[in-house]
Scaffold this motif. Structure first.
Motif, PDB file in Angstrom:
ATOM      1  N   ASN A  95       0.819  -1.212   0.000  1.00 23.49           N
ATOM      2  CA  ASN A  95       0.000   0.000   0.000  1.00 23.49           C
ATOM      3  C   ASN A  95       0.851   1.259   0.000  1.00 23.49           C
ATOM      4  OD1 ASN A  95      -2.590  -1.367   0.274  1.00 23.49           O
ATOM      5  ND2 ASN A  95      -1.885  -1.930   2.328  1.00 23.49           N
ATOM      6  N   LEU A 113       0.437   4.333  -2.421  1.00 24.64           N
ATOM      7  CA  LEU A 113       0.087   3.783  -3.734  1.00 24.64           C
ATOM      8  C   LEU A 113      -1.429   3.826  -3.870  1.00 24.64           C
ATOM      9  CD1 LEU A 113       2.554   0.808  -3.490  1.00 24.64           C
ATOM     10  CD2 LEU A 113       2.702   2.658  -5.167  1.00 24.64           C
ATOM     11  N   GLU A 114      -1.903   4.584  -4.843  1.00 27.44           N
ATOM     12  CA  GLU A 114      -3.358   4.697  -5.025  1.00 27.44           C
ATOM     13  C   GLU A 114      -3.947   3.325  -5.355  1.00 27.44           C
ATOM     14  OE1 GLU A 114      -6.493   7.408  -7.540  1.00 27.44           O
ATOM     15  OE2 GLU A 114      -4.357   7.901  -7.624  1.00 27.44           O
ATOM     16  N   TYR A 115      -3.200   2.564  -6.151  1.00 26.18           N
ATOM     17  CA  TYR A 115      -3.594   1.197  -6.475  1.00 26.18           C
ATOM     18  C   TYR A 115      -2.570   0.252  -5.852  1.00 26.18           C
ATOM     19  CZ  TYR A 115      -6.328   3.776  -9.844  1.00 26.18           C
ATOM     20  OH  TYR A 115      -7.183   4.661 -10.414  1.00 26.18           O
ATOM     21  N   PRO A 116      -2.995  -0.551  -4.869  1.00 26.44           N
ATOM     22  CA  PRO A 116      -2.038  -1.463  -4.222  1.00 26.44           C
ATOM     23  C   PRO A 116      -1.347  -2.357  -5.255  1.00 26.44           C
ATOM     24  CG  PRO A 116      -4.124  -1.464  -3.043  1.00 26.44           C
ATOM     25  CD  PRO A 116      -4.349  -0.684  -4.307  1.00 26.44           C
ATOM     26  N   ILE A 117      -0.090  -2.678  -5.002  1.00 26.11           N
ATOM     27  CA  ILE A 117       0.680  -3.506  -5.933  1.00 26.11           C
ATOM     28  C   ILE A 117       0.758  -4.934  -5.390  1.00 26.11           C
ATOM     29  CG2 ILE A 117       2.969  -3.891  -6.937  1.00 26.11           C
ATOM     30  CD1 ILE A 117       3.414  -0.892  -6.932  1.00 26.11           C
ATOM     31  N   TYR A 152      -4.560 -13.881  -5.640  1.00 23.21           N
ATOM     32  CA  TYR A 152      -4.681 -12.415  -5.769  1.00 23.21           C
ATOM     33  C   TYR A 152      -5.967 -11.923  -5.114  1.00 23.21           C
ATOM     34  CZ  TYR A 152      -5.925  -7.908  -7.502  1.00 23.21           C
ATOM     35  OH  TYR A 152      -6.348  -6.615  -7.540  1.00 23.21           O
ATOM     36  N   ALA A 156      -6.125  -9.458  -1.922  1.00 26.26           N
ATOM     37  CA  ALA A 156      -6.758  -8.135  -2.026  1.00 26.26           C
ATOM     38  C   ALA A 156      -7.827  -7.964  -0.942  1.00 26.26           C
ATOM     39  CB  ALA A 156      -7.361  -7.950  -3.418  1.00 26.26           C
TER      40      ALA A 156
END
Ligand code: TMP
Length: 236
Positions: A95, A113-117, A152, A156
Motif C-alpha cells: 500500500n 500507492l493509489e492502487y495497491p501492488i 490475488y 486483495a
C-alpha cells in the motif's frame, strides 16, 4: 494434541506432525533472520508474540469467511493448523512504497500507492526468492493461473480487511507477505503467519516503524515494537 516428529524447520518456525494426519503443530521461534539469512539474531519473546498476533489475525479473517489453516492455540508459542500442500510462492501486497520496491523502482519511501501492488516471489533460498509473475509460476509448475487468480483475490480482500483494522488502531498496513496452500479437495487457503515478521506496520501519525525493519536496520526497540503491535490489536 500430542506433538510428534519434527517435519520441517524454517528460519522462524518449526512444524511438527500430530496423531491426526490432517493436522500439524506450528511452533514460533524467537530466532530472527533477514536479507535471505545473511543477518541472524534473536528477538526475546518473539515466538509467543507472533503466535498470538497471528492467531488474532487468523481468527479475525475467519470472521470475514477468509479460510485459513489456523485451528486453535495449544500453548503461547504453538498453534494447531490444517496440513496443506504449500504453494512455494510468497504473495506480497503493498500500500506504501518502501523496502525492495523502493530500491527496484527508485521510488520515494512513504509514497502512498493509489492502487495497491500485488507481487509474487518464488520461495527459493539459493536464488534469494526472486520476483516472478504468473507466467513463471505456470511454466515452473508451481501454481496454475486460476490458483494465482484466487491468491490475488484473497490477498486483495485480506488487504482491505486488515488495512481498516489497523487504521482503527492508529496504524498503517504498509505491506505484507502471505503464503497459501491446497487442501485435499484442491481449495486454496491462507497458511503460514501474519505478524510483524511478515508485515510492515507504521504508526499512523509518526510513521514510526513497528515491525521487523527495526531488526533489519538495527533501529533498536525491536521487542517493544512487536509488543506494541500485540497490545494495539488486542484492544477493541
Ligand atoms: P520487501 O520490501 O523486502 O520485498 O518485503 C515486502 C513485504 O514482504 C514486507 O512486509 C516483508 C515481507 N517479507 C517477508 O515476509 N519475507 C521475506 O522473505 C521478504 C523478502 C519480505
Amino acid at each position: 494434541m500430542e506433538k510428534k516428529e519434527l517435519i520441517h524447520e524454517g528460519k522462524a518456525k518449526k512444524l511438527y506432525a500430530t496423531e491426526d494426519e490432517t493436522m500439524l503443530i506450528q511452533l514460533f521461534k524467537d530466532d530472527a533472520s533477514a536479507f535471505n539469512g545473511a543477518k541472524k539474531g534473536t528477538i526475546t519473546g518473539k515466538g509467543e508474540i507472533n503466535c498470538t498476533i497471528s492467531s488474532i489475525f487468523f481468527e479475525y479473517l475467519q470472521s470475514y469467511h477468509i479460510s485459513n489453516h489456523y485451528i486453535k492455540n495449544l500453548s503461547p508459542n504453538e498453534m494447531l493448523i490444517k496440513k496443506l500442500d504449500i504453494i512455494p510462492i510468497e504473495a506480497v501486497m503493498r500500500n506504501v512504497v518502501t523496502g525492495s520496491l523502493e530500491k527496484r523502482l527508485g521510488l520515494q519511501e512513504g509514497m502512498m500507492l493509489e492502487y495497491p501492488i500485488f507481487e509474487l516471489y518464488l520461495k527459493n533460498d539459493e536464488l534469494g526468492d526472486p520476483l516472478i509473475n504468473e507466467h513463471h509460476a505456470y511454466a515452473l509448475q508451481v501454481a496454475r493461473p486460476e490458483e494465482i487468480r484466487l491468491m490475488y483475490r484473497s490477498t486483495a480482500k485480506i488487504n482491505a480487511i486488515l488495512k481498516s483494522f489497523m487504521e482503527r488502531r492508529g496504524m498503517v498496513l504498509v505491506d505484507f507477505k502471505l503464503e497459501f496452500g491446497r487442501t485435499d479437495s484442491g481449495e486454496i487457503i491462507l497458511a503460514d503467519e501474519i505478524s510483524p515478521d511478515t508485515c510492515r506496520f507504521w504508526d499512523r501519525k509518526t510513521h514510526k516503524k513497528l515491525d521487523k525493519d527495526r531488526f533489519r536496520f538495527d533501529m533498536g526497540g525491536v521487542e517493544q515494537a512487536y509488543r506494541e503491535i500485540l497490545e494495539r490489536i488486542s484492544s477493541n
